[in-house]
Design an enzyme around this catalytic site. Structure first.
Site, PDB file in Angstrom:
ATOM      1  N   ASN A 135      97.054  39.046  50.354  1.00 30.67           N
ATOM      2  CA  ASN A 135      96.447  39.216  49.085  1.00 30.67           C
ATOM      3  C   ASN A 135      95.073  38.977  48.711  1.00 30.67           C
ATOM      4  O   ASN A 135      94.859  39.362  47.701  1.00 30.67           O
ATOM      5  CB  ASN A 135      97.738  38.435  48.059  1.00 30.67           C
ATOM      6  CG  ASN A 135      97.448  37.030  48.262  1.00 30.67           C
ATOM      7  OD1 ASN A 135      97.085  36.400  49.063  1.00 30.67           O
ATOM      8  ND2 ASN A 135      97.528  36.380  47.105  1.00 30.67           N
ATOM      9  N   GLU A 144      98.712  26.287  52.260  1.00 36.44           N
ATOM     10  CA  GLU A 144      98.991  26.771  50.698  1.00 36.44           C
ATOM     11  C   GLU A 144      99.871  27.741  50.727  1.00 36.44           C
ATOM     12  O   GLU A 144      99.763  28.769  51.364  1.00 36.44           O
ATOM     13  CB  GLU A 144      97.299  27.311  50.488  1.00 36.44           C
ATOM     14  CG  GLU A 144      96.225  26.143  50.411  1.00 36.44           C
ATOM     15  CD  GLU A 144      96.616  25.366  49.193  1.00 36.44           C
ATOM     16  OE1 GLU A 144      97.408  25.587  48.320  1.00 36.44           O
ATOM     17  OE2 GLU A 144      96.116  24.035  49.144  1.00 36.44           O
ATOM     18  N   CYS A 191      98.752  33.896  44.106  1.00 30.97           N
ATOM     19  CA  CYS A 191      99.672  32.682  44.331  1.00 30.97           C
ATOM     20  C   CYS A 191      99.445  32.073  42.836  1.00 30.97           C
ATOM     21  O   CYS A 191     100.349  31.199  42.610  1.00 30.97           O
ATOM     22  CB  CYS A 191      99.102  31.724  45.468  1.00 30.97           C
ATOM     23  SG  CYS A 191      97.354  31.654  45.382  1.00 30.97           S
ATOM     24  N   GLU A 219      91.792  22.738  49.862  1.00 28.84           N
ATOM     25  CA  GLU A 219      90.634  23.633  50.461  1.00 28.84           C
ATOM     26  C   GLU A 219      89.733  23.741  49.652  1.00 28.84           C
ATOM     27  O   GLU A 219      89.649  23.336  48.203  1.00 28.84           O
ATOM     28  CB  GLU A 219      91.296  24.955  50.838  1.00 28.84           C
ATOM     29  CG  GLU A 219      92.679  25.167  51.454  1.00 28.84           C
ATOM     30  CD  GLU A 219      92.917  26.484  52.058  1.00 28.84           C
ATOM     31  OE1 GLU A 219      93.612  27.182  51.294  1.00 28.84           O
ATOM     32  OE2 GLU A 219      92.313  26.861  53.015  1.00 28.84           O
TER      33      GLU A 219
HETATM   34  P1  NAD Z   1     103.727  35.302  54.556  1.00 27.08           P
HETATM   35  O1  NAD Z   1     104.126  34.019  54.708  1.00 27.08           O
HETATM   36  O2  NAD Z   1     104.795  36.478  55.053  1.00 27.08           O
HETATM   37  O3  NAD Z   1     102.620  35.634  55.967  1.00 27.08           O
HETATM   38  C1  NAD Z   1     101.438  34.891  55.923  1.00 27.08           C
HETATM   39  C2  NAD Z   1     100.860  34.731  57.292  1.00 27.08           C
HETATM   40  O4  NAD Z   1     101.810  34.142  58.244  1.00 27.08           O
HETATM   41  C3  NAD Z   1     100.672  36.360  57.918  1.00 27.08           C
HETATM   42  O5  NAD Z   1      99.566  36.327  58.609  1.00 27.08           O
HETATM   43  C4  NAD Z   1     101.827  36.428  58.725  1.00 27.08           C
HETATM   44  O6  NAD Z   1     101.651  37.319  59.847  1.00 27.08           O
HETATM   45  C5  NAD Z   1     102.017  35.165  59.320  1.00 27.08           C
HETATM   46  N1  NAD Z   1     103.227  34.777  59.804  1.00 27.08           N
HETATM   47  C6  NAD Z   1     104.667  35.234  59.505  1.00 27.08           C
HETATM   48  N2  NAD Z   1     105.525  34.758  60.321  1.00 27.08           N
HETATM   49  C7  NAD Z   1     104.778  33.973  61.111  1.00 27.08           C
HETATM   50  C8  NAD Z   1     105.213  33.046  62.113  1.00 27.08           C
HETATM   51  N3  NAD Z   1     106.653  32.925  62.460  1.00 27.08           N
HETATM   52  N4  NAD Z   1     104.349  32.364  62.670  1.00 27.08           N
HETATM   53  C9  NAD Z   1     103.401  32.170  62.318  1.00 27.08           C
HETATM   54  N5  NAD Z   1     102.582  33.123  61.399  1.00 27.08           N
HETATM   55  C10 NAD Z   1     103.654  33.784  60.709  1.00 27.08           C
HETATM   56  O7  NAD Z   1     102.795  35.348  53.359  1.00 27.08           O
HETATM   57  P2  NAD Z   1     102.349  36.838  52.888  1.00 27.08           P
HETATM   58  O8  NAD Z   1     103.438  37.845  52.213  1.00 27.08           O
HETATM   59  O9  NAD Z   1     101.139  37.343  53.584  1.00 27.08           O
HETATM   60  O10 NAD Z   1     101.600  36.306  51.330  1.00 27.08           O
HETATM   61  C11 NAD Z   1     102.238  36.370  50.254  1.00 27.08           C
HETATM   62  C12 NAD Z   1     102.320  34.662  50.220  1.00 27.08           C
HETATM   63  O11 NAD Z   1     101.029  33.952  50.408  1.00 27.08           O
HETATM   64  C13 NAD Z   1     102.877  34.455  48.714  1.00 27.08           C
HETATM   65  O12 NAD Z   1     103.872  33.656  48.730  1.00 27.08           O
HETATM   66  C14 NAD Z   1     101.653  33.685  47.958  1.00 27.08           C
HETATM   67  O13 NAD Z   1     102.020  32.795  46.880  1.00 27.08           O
HETATM   68  C15 NAD Z   1     101.077  33.011  49.224  1.00 27.08           C
HETATM   69  N6  NAD Z   1      99.598  32.751  48.904  1.00 27.08           N
HETATM   70  C16 NAD Z   1      99.270  31.500  48.571  1.00 27.08           C
HETATM   71  C17 NAD Z   1      97.962  31.056  48.030  1.00 27.08           C
HETATM   72  C18 NAD Z   1      97.555  29.633  48.094  1.00 27.08           C
HETATM   73  O14 NAD Z   1      96.325  29.498  48.250  1.00 27.08           O
HETATM   74  N7  NAD Z   1      98.508  29.100  47.611  1.00 27.08           N
HETATM   75  C19 NAD Z   1      96.739  32.058  48.314  1.00 27.08           C
HETATM   76  C20 NAD Z   1      97.077  33.391  48.437  1.00 27.08           C
HETATM   77  C21 NAD Z   1      98.638  33.702  48.813  1.00 27.08           C
END
Ligand code: NAD
Length: 481
Positions: free
Chosen positions: A150, A250, A284, A462
């Protein structure tokens, strides 16, 4: 058809055995490019390169690191329109939002360029006679980075910039949905003069590339941003590894925005609409729970609904679009599923929630506003991560605060009020990492800490100078004079 975009390993653009298309969510017939889909062996090569580069890079003169980050920042600023367009095209943010995010990435690089020359230690007298004590900070080694879709350039920037500034080497795996912006950022940093192996990019699947980063014994630390479910797996894998890795997570949010009777109605409406629906609600820090006291409730809902009906949902690159498409089919299905869940739970769909057709085939969704919600409904408790918000009616400030804090998350929270008393009380008593008064829950500065509490975050903050808590390790040295 352009050649596939490759991974950067040991200073070389390296082809992977597989590629995947990066598709524009505003126009499914538009392929942004084909991007490498790396393997576990690619991760191993990247980690080996980073490990080999670490001794020289970690001892490099801070000013050399300063110059590289500053040069990269200048290129990001100079290309912000082009990169903003790429970001909008691959992720679906509107063009102004895309340019804004690219600008943020440039600012972060510039900030950490300056931080390289600010790093200081402490010298203290010992409790023992004739002994001196020094407390210094050192880089960790090879940092593995896993980022979500995102914020395709800002999040890679806010992890890469401090890691490099403090003398670490990096292997980054961006989200497979949106690798283009991270690729462009890595290309800029590479050409700005980073020695081979200091920054490596391995694009590909979480279950392959991400998983190998988590398991690799030479990765010293993992910084992750993404969902709670993946975050939990990341933390477990990092601890199961030998040696254990330092870990920073995060994760999600279900951020409350409280609107009190004494709020300025126009401010409250803008704050809620921006926080809940801009960037298609895919932040997020989005205000997905709007908690409104009963004296202003009906006027507020009417005004928000009127404002929503004037917003244009369309192609992210079109002038005049306020809200771009949802990022992909999976996220769209999730958003629509929650619209159905909300209805079934007895919430009233006051606005939107329908699929929209536009000139090109894309994932267009009318922002959805539910009213008559309770805080125990699933739509008020679970992160939807789309343009869907719940309005919860409450009696007074005390109930609003209790409802705001009644959530497994704790990333961001906001209040709209003209009362200093309530604003001050909310700042002190909100159980969130970031608190906003008369400002959207989403939208933060780049030079101050970012992060949450409870289920939203784990480990040090961060951004800003606080980033050094994660990206450095403290050493205490004693000398007998
Ligand atoms: P996601 O958890 O599906 O994926 C995040 C990353 O993890 C991707 O690069 C994905 O390829 C990787 N990943 C997936 N499975 C994995 C595994 N088994 N081992 C290692 N890596 C793996 O999240 P998303 O759909 O890409 O993003 C949306 C989420 O991110 C929402 O929950 C949002 O709130 C959160 N987010 C949080 C912040 C923050 O700073 N708190 C900022 C932006 C997004």
């Amino acid at each position: 058809m352009t050649a596939p975009f490759r991974n950067l390993i040991a200073g070389e653009w390296t082809a992977a055995s597989d590629t995947s298309p990066n598709v524009n969510p505003s126009n499914l017939s538009d392929v942004v490019g084909d991007y490498a889909r790396g393997s576990a062996a690619d991760v191993d090569a990247a980690v080996a390169a980073a490990k080999a580069a670490f001794p020289a890079w970690s001892r490099s003169v801070p000013y050399a690191r300063h110059e590289i980050l500053k040069k990269a920042a200048a290129e990001v600023f100079a290309r912000k329109e082009e990169l903003g367009r790429l970001l909008a095209r691959e992720e679906g943010k509107t063009l102004p939002e895309g340019i804004g995010e690219v600008t943020r990435a440039g600012q972060i690089l510039e900030f950490f360029a300056a931080e390289t020359i600010r790093l200081a230690g402490e010298t203290l007298p010992s409790v023992r006679p004739g002994v001196g004590v020094e407390v210094t900070r050192e880089p960790l080694g090879v940092i593995g980075m896993i980022t979500p879709w995102n914020f395709p350039i800002a999040i890679p920037a806010w992890k890469i910039a401090p890691a490099l500034a403090y003398g670490n080497c990096v292997v980054i795996k961006p989200a497979e949905l949106v690798p283009g912006s991270a690729w462009a950022l890595v290309d800029i940093l590479h050409r700005a003069g980073l020695p081979a192996g200091v920054l490596n990019l391995v694009m590909g699947k979480g279950s392959v590339v991400g998983q190998r980063l988590l398991e690799h014994p030479d990765v010293t630390a993992i910084t992750f941003t993404g969902s709670v479910g993946t975050g939990r797996r990341v933390a477990k894998a990092a601890i199961d590894c030998d040696p254990m890795k330092k870990v920073q997570l995060e994760m999600g949010g279900k951020n409350p925005l409280v609107v009190l009777d004494d709020a300025d109605l126009a401010v409250a409406v803008e704050t809620a609409v921006n926080g809940a629906f801009f960037s298609t609600g895919q932040r997020c820090t989005a205000s997905s729970r709007v908690i409104v006291t009963e004296g202003i409730h009906d006027r507020f809902v009417e005004a928000v609904t009127a404002r929503l009906s004037g917003l244009v949902v369309d192609d992210a690159l079109k002038a005049g679009t306020h809200i771009g498409p949802v990022v992909d089919q999976g996220q769209l299905d999730q958003d629509m599923r929650y619209v159905e869940i909300g209805r079934a739970e007895g919430a009233k769909l006051a606005f939107g929630g329908e699929r929209l057709n536009r000139e090109t085939e894309g994932f267009y969704l009318q922002p959805a506003l539910f009213t008559e919600c309770t805080n125990d409904m699933r739509i008020s408790r679970e992160e939807i991560f789309g343009p869907v918000a719940s309005v919860i009616r409450v009696k007074d400030y005390d109930e609003a605060l209790a409802v705001a804090n009644d959530t497994p998350f704790g990333l961001s929270a906001g209040i709209c009020t003209t009362s200093l008393k309530y604003a001050s009380h909310f700042k002190r008593n909100s159980e969130a990492g970031m608190v906003m008064v008369n400002l959207p829950t989403a939208g933060v500065d780049f030079h101050v800490p970012f992060g949450g509490r409870k289920g939203s975050s784990y480990g040090p903050r961060e951004q800003g100078s606080y980033a050094r808590e994660f990206f450095t390790i403290v050493k205490t040295a004693y000398t007998l004079a």
